[in-house]
Scaffold this motif. Sequence first.
Motif, PDB file in Angstrom:
ATOM      1  N   ASP A  83      66.134 -21.418  48.772  1.00 41.39           N
ATOM      2  CA  ASP A  83      65.042 -22.001  48.690  1.00 41.39           C
ATOM      3  C   ASP A  83      63.986 -21.601  48.487  1.00 41.39           C
ATOM      4  OD1 ASP A  83      65.211 -24.634  49.796  1.00 41.39           O
ATOM      5  OD2 ASP A  83      65.554 -24.118  51.648  1.00 41.39           O
ATOM      6  N   LEU A  84      63.329 -21.526  47.374  1.00 41.37           N
ATOM      7  CA  LEU A  84      62.559 -20.360  46.630  1.00 41.37           C
ATOM      8  C   LEU A  84      61.127 -20.935  46.433  1.00 41.37           C
ATOM      9  CD1 LEU A  84      65.396 -19.874  45.214  1.00 41.37           C
ATOM     10  CD2 LEU A  84      63.942 -17.970  44.073  1.00 41.37           C
ATOM     11  N   ARG A  85      60.020 -20.238  46.297  1.00 42.24           N
ATOM     12  CA  ARG A  85      58.445 -20.616  46.361  1.00 42.24           C
ATOM     13  C   ARG A  85      57.861 -19.875  45.449  1.00 42.24           C
ATOM     14  NH1 ARG A  85      53.924 -20.352  50.708  1.00 42.24           N
ATOM     15  NH2 ARG A  85      52.498 -21.836  50.197  1.00 42.24           N
ATOM     16  N   PHE A  86      57.286 -20.453  44.658  1.00 45.68           N
ATOM     17  CA  PHE A  86      56.344 -20.225  43.585  1.00 45.68           C
ATOM     18  C   PHE A  86      55.208 -20.516  43.314  1.00 45.68           C
ATOM     19  CE2 PHE A  86      60.659 -21.659  42.417  1.00 45.68           C
ATOM     20  CZ  PHE A  86      61.041 -20.704  41.931  1.00 45.68           C
ATOM     21  N   VAL A  87      54.203 -19.646  44.205  1.00 45.01           N
ATOM     22  CA  VAL A  87      53.014 -19.644  44.143  1.00 45.01           C
ATOM     23  C   VAL A  87      52.128 -18.483  42.440  1.00 45.01           C
ATOM     24  CG1 VAL A  87      50.899 -18.248  45.076  1.00 45.01           C
ATOM     25  CG2 VAL A  87      52.978 -18.992  46.078  1.00 45.01           C
ATOM     26  N   TYR A  88      51.269 -19.458  42.155  1.00 45.75           N
ATOM     27  CA  TYR A  88      51.038 -19.411  40.588  1.00 45.75           C
ATOM     28  C   TYR A  88      51.734 -19.013  39.701  1.00 45.75           C
ATOM     29  CZ  TYR A  88      46.845 -19.255  43.210  1.00 45.75           C
ATOM     30  OH  TYR A  88      45.682 -19.707  44.880  1.00 45.75           O
ATOM     31  N   CYS A  89      52.599 -19.401  39.564  1.00 46.11           N
ATOM     32  CA  CYS A  89      53.705 -19.314  38.289  1.00 46.11           C
ATOM     33  C   CYS A  89      53.903 -20.386  37.791  1.00 46.11           C
ATOM     34  CB  CYS A  89      55.049 -18.964  39.044  1.00 46.11           C
ATOM     35  SG  CYS A  89      54.784 -17.166  40.098  1.00 46.11           S
ATOM     36  N   ASP A  90      52.773 -21.262  37.841  1.00 39.55           N
ATOM     37  CA  ASP A  90      53.089 -22.855  36.958  1.00 39.55           C
ATOM     38  C   ASP A  90      53.923 -22.760  35.482  1.00 39.55           C
ATOM     39  OD1 ASP A  90      53.569 -25.701  36.154  1.00 39.55           O
ATOM     40  OD2 ASP A  90      50.689 -25.608  36.097  1.00 39.55           O
ATOM     41  N   GLY A  91      54.475 -23.455  34.801  1.00 43.23           N
ATOM     42  CA  GLY A  91      55.159 -23.435  33.825  1.00 43.23           C
ATOM     43  C   GLY A  91      56.036 -22.264  33.432  1.00 43.23           C
ATOM     44  N   GLU A  92      56.312 -20.862  34.524  1.00 38.94           N
ATOM     45  CA  GLU A  92      56.918 -19.782  34.437  1.00 38.94           C
ATOM     46  C   GLU A  92      58.923 -20.460  34.062  1.00 38.94           C
ATOM     47  OE1 GLU A  92      56.353 -16.661  33.916  1.00 38.94           O
ATOM     48  OE2 GLU A  92      54.254 -16.399  34.573  1.00 38.94           O
ATOM     49  N   LYS A  93      59.838 -18.833  33.315  1.00 35.75           N
ATOM     50  CA  LYS A  93      60.090 -19.854  33.537  1.00 35.75           C
ATOM     51  C   LYS A  93      61.135 -18.483  34.900  1.00 35.75           C
ATOM     52  CE  LYS A  93      61.638 -22.266  29.193  1.00 35.75           C
ATOM     53  NZ  LYS A  93      62.345 -23.726  30.749  1.00 35.75           N
ATOM     54  N   VAL A  94      62.357 -18.720  36.524  1.00 33.39           N
ATOM     55  CA  VAL A  94      62.624 -17.710  36.576  1.00 33.39           C
ATOM     56  C   VAL A  94      64.374 -17.518  36.937  1.00 33.39           C
ATOM     57  CG1 VAL A  94      62.039 -17.356  38.665  1.00 33.39           C
ATOM     58  CG2 VAL A  94      60.207 -18.387  38.555  1.00 33.39           C
ATOM     59  N   LEU A 115      65.685 -21.193  36.324  1.00 35.07           N
ATOM     60  CA  LEU A 115      64.248 -22.448  37.218  1.00 35.07           C
ATOM     61  C   LEU A 115      63.001 -22.277  36.611  1.00 35.07           C
ATOM     62  CD1 LEU A 115      64.738 -21.186  40.777  1.00 35.07           C
ATOM     63  CD2 LEU A 115      66.285 -22.980  39.074  1.00 35.07           C
ATOM     64  N   THR A 116      62.905 -23.774  36.375  1.00 37.33           N
ATOM     65  CA  THR A 116      62.115 -23.488  35.548  1.00 37.33           C
ATOM     66  C   THR A 116      60.745 -24.357  36.826  1.00 37.33           C
ATOM     67  OG1 THR A 116      62.610 -24.289  33.122  1.00 37.33           O
ATOM     68  CG2 THR A 116      59.982 -25.459  33.594  1.00 37.33           C
ATOM     69  N   VAL A 117      59.110 -23.362  36.552  1.00 40.21           N
ATOM     70  CA  VAL A 117      58.672 -24.374  37.902  1.00 40.21           C
ATOM     71  C   VAL A 117      57.089 -25.172  37.580  1.00 40.21           C
ATOM     72  CG1 VAL A 117      56.715 -23.057  39.533  1.00 40.21           C
ATOM     73  CG2 VAL A 117      58.718 -21.791  38.455  1.00 40.21           C
ATOM     74  N   LYS A 118      57.142 -25.803  38.351  1.00 39.32           N
ATOM     75  CA  LYS A 118      56.182 -26.839  38.242  1.00 39.32           C
ATOM     76  C   LYS A 118      54.948 -26.797  39.000  1.00 39.32           C
ATOM     77  CE  LYS A 118      59.372 -30.097  34.953  1.00 39.32           C
ATOM     78  NZ  LYS A 118      60.653 -31.182  34.771  1.00 39.32           N
ATOM     79  N   GLY A 119      53.914 -26.555  38.820  1.00 43.49           N
ATOM     80  CA  GLY A 119      52.890 -26.915  39.535  1.00 43.49           C
ATOM     81  C   GLY A 119      52.318 -25.505  40.540  1.00 43.49           C
ATOM     82  N   PRO A 120      51.026 -24.838  40.989  1.00 41.11           N
ATOM     83  CA  PRO A 120      50.766 -23.491  41.657  1.00 41.11           C
ATOM     84  C   PRO A 120      51.531 -23.204  42.482  1.00 41.11           C
ATOM     85  CG  PRO A 120      48.909 -25.788  41.890  1.00 41.11           C
ATOM     86  CD  PRO A 120      49.986 -26.462  41.061  1.00 41.11           C
ATOM     87  N   ASP A 121      51.802 -24.418  43.390  1.00 43.63           N
ATOM     88  CA  ASP A 121      52.625 -23.784  44.675  1.00 43.63           C
ATOM     89  C   ASP A 121      54.179 -25.036  44.628  1.00 43.63           C
ATOM     90  OD1 ASP A 121      53.601 -23.001  47.442  1.00 43.63           O
ATOM     91  OD2 ASP A 121      51.859 -23.520  48.421  1.00 43.63           O
ATOM     92  N   ALA A 122      54.504 -24.467  43.750  1.00 43.44           N
ATOM     93  CA  ALA A 122      56.284 -25.235  43.637  1.00 43.44           C
ATOM     94  C   ALA A 122      57.483 -24.346  44.682  1.00 43.44           C
ATOM     95  CB  ALA A 122      56.328 -25.210  42.345  1.00 43.44           C
ATOM     96  N   ARG A 123      58.191 -25.547  45.308  1.00 44.30           N
ATOM     97  CA  ARG A 123      59.357 -25.782  46.206  1.00 44.30           C
ATOM     98  C   ARG A 123      60.520 -25.773  45.102  1.00 44.30           C
ATOM     99  NH1 ARG A 123      54.919 -25.160  49.567  1.00 44.30           N
ATOM    100  NH2 ARG A 123      54.897 -24.017  51.371  1.00 44.30           N
ATOM    101  N   GLN A 124      61.613 -25.159  45.261  1.00 48.73           N
ATOM    102  CA  GLN A 124      62.691 -25.151  44.515  1.00 48.73           C
ATOM    103  C   GLN A 124      64.161 -24.820  45.476  1.00 48.73           C
ATOM    104  OE1 GLN A 124      63.644 -25.319  40.643  1.00 48.73           O
ATOM    105  NE2 GLN A 124      60.967 -25.124  40.042  1.00 48.73           N
TER     106      GLN A 124
END
Length: 725
Positions: A236-247, A263-272
């Motif tokens: 499980d990953l959490r992305f903070v302020y990474c909206d639109g980033e490709k990780v 992974l493509t991040v959607k949203g300012p506080d996303a979880r994937q």
Amino acid sequence: MGEKLAFDSVIPFPLAIGVVAALAVGCVAAYVATARHRVSPAAQVALILFRLVALSAVALLLLRPAWLAEETIREKLGLVLLADASKSMSIRDGDGGRSRAEVAAAILRLCGPQRRLLAQKYHFSEYQFDRSISDLAPNAYKADGDVTAIGDALALSRRQVTVGNVAGAVLLTDGANNFGRDPDVVARDFGSRKIPIYPVVIGKSEIGEAIKDVKVTSLDLGASAFARSVVPVTADLRFVYCDGEKVKVSLRVDEKTVEKKVLTVKGPDARQRVAFDFVPDTPGSRKITVDAKPVKGEIITTNNSISSYLHVLTGGLKVLYIDRPRSEFKFLRQAFAEGKDIQLTVVATLGEAVERPKTRQEWKRFDAVLVGDVPSSVFSLSQLRNLERAVSQNGIGFGMIAGTRNFSAGGYARSPVAKLLPVTLGGETPFRGEYRLRFTPGGLGHFMVRLDSDPDANRKAWAEVRPLSGGIAFSGTKPGAHVLAYGPDNQPILVVQQYGKGRTMAFAADTTWRWAFAEKDTKKFHRRFWRQALLWLGDKEGLGRANVWVGLQSLRVIKGEQMDIRAHVEDSLGRDVPDAKVKGKVVLPGGKTVPVVFRFSEDQYVCSYRPATAGDYQIRVSAYGLDGAPLGDDMVKFLAYVPEVELERPAANPEAMKRLAALSGGRLYTAETAGELFKELALRDASIEIKRTEPQPIWSGRWVLYVFLAALTLEWIVRKLNRLV
């Protein structure tokens, strides 16, 4: 310098004077009264004189007089410097992308001349701190501490100063305290002692969207797997302020990258959730790491990866399958036979008695027992009692598949098997019609029904298999049982539970053969479901065992927490060896080994251990018989880690440090003004005038004893010469 006489009397001074005076008067009176007619006046005077001298020595011991010599000296003041070495100082929010620790190191380096001057003027001590303090080595200074304990560091550093007065404490930190005593309480204590605190705050307090953070929060891969079988790994990953980033996320096995995903991040506080698969070729411990590449502008990178160990096993799962010839039996037998890691024993019966296994020792040779459409009458009561004990006490798995001659219809409601099943027996009714399994929220993620490691692909796989047809409706489930899937009218179809040390399953359908006999290629799903059902029943952590094997609750443990180590020792027939000599040792991250002591308890050898530091550990266990012959050995690796608290609140806290300075009578500085602080301290008077009094005891010299002995000796001689003794 001046001198004066003082007394440190053993008893109150007036009482001591009275005692000495009374003794002197009594002594003189006694000699005058008893010896005036028997000795000459000169001898009488000598006797009185010698006795008074002896009494004077006693008086010195009672009164303990001393000359007090007073002098005025100048003493250096103490000064303490504390540099924060916690992980939050690794955040790169400084100019040019420098970390806070690099900024602190630059301050120390640039203020080197002033620090050398401070070392001459003060009793100057430099420390680095996280949860405790240690000597600061500027060339080896790095930010890797697991917590920030500012209050503890201040209190400990003050106690390290050996002089009587401390001029102040310089604190290089971001102010993000998260452990130990309240810094405000310590600051008030410093203020009452006139010890000012000078915080130098490093780092930004308002980071906002500048703090991009990619964090791997959890890793799920189980504790063990078979060699040459597919191992699913999910993270499980959490992305903070990474909206639109490709990780870019990768799976590493023993530091070798085996799979990558983007992974493509959607949203300012996303979880994937990301899912990987890999196939270990050989047995042994494998270090599994899921790593996310930092995005541009990310300043917290220490939480971008997570690791654990996987114990890859040899051998296979020992399974006993008892059923009558039917379609379900045919396809299950084929599925089990195709599993290279399943050691299958099949007993087919049309109602004939099942002779073996009989004893509990014979039942426990299997990791899992699966019973199909056969009545309880094929077993003796003793057999079923031993089966129940093997499940509850020895931890073998047990499952029962629906049919027309089992559960209550087969007489199991009145047998010991009724106790271990996760459903209540009595009153089951058959039903007809096709249906698809409806999984509970927790059921779809259960290992048994994970047809694919990716949740979406797993749901798609279950949608592809053919519907089941018919089954039996259980009258109820037991407390503690888990329903993984329902059928029509919310009837529980797949139910599991933990029973004692073992695991049990009740499956209310007998048409899973339809999954293997279909137009679509779903045979692989049939095989995978049943293989994983058996692996779960047999408990994955106990698979592929040799005569000696080590079991851990988890291969990823928190540093400092107690963990249980279990060593199993069996003979060649699978029987427990309770009198073996088991030797164990733990290999620490640095290579040093420490012994651990096992004790025999409930069919296994157990001990407890607390990993004191974070890092990679090994546990090595060897067992020997009473004759000293080796029975076998095993080795397993695990990872001790520190829960991440340092980077939860990454912003610096200058307000807390400003409050610290105010409470102690100090002043707040920044990284830019730190040089001014060192210059100001170097210009101050770093000494204090102290009046020191040195006592010079009169009574404690050896001469007092010599005078006392000489007086008594001379008195005795005079008395002897005058025939008084």
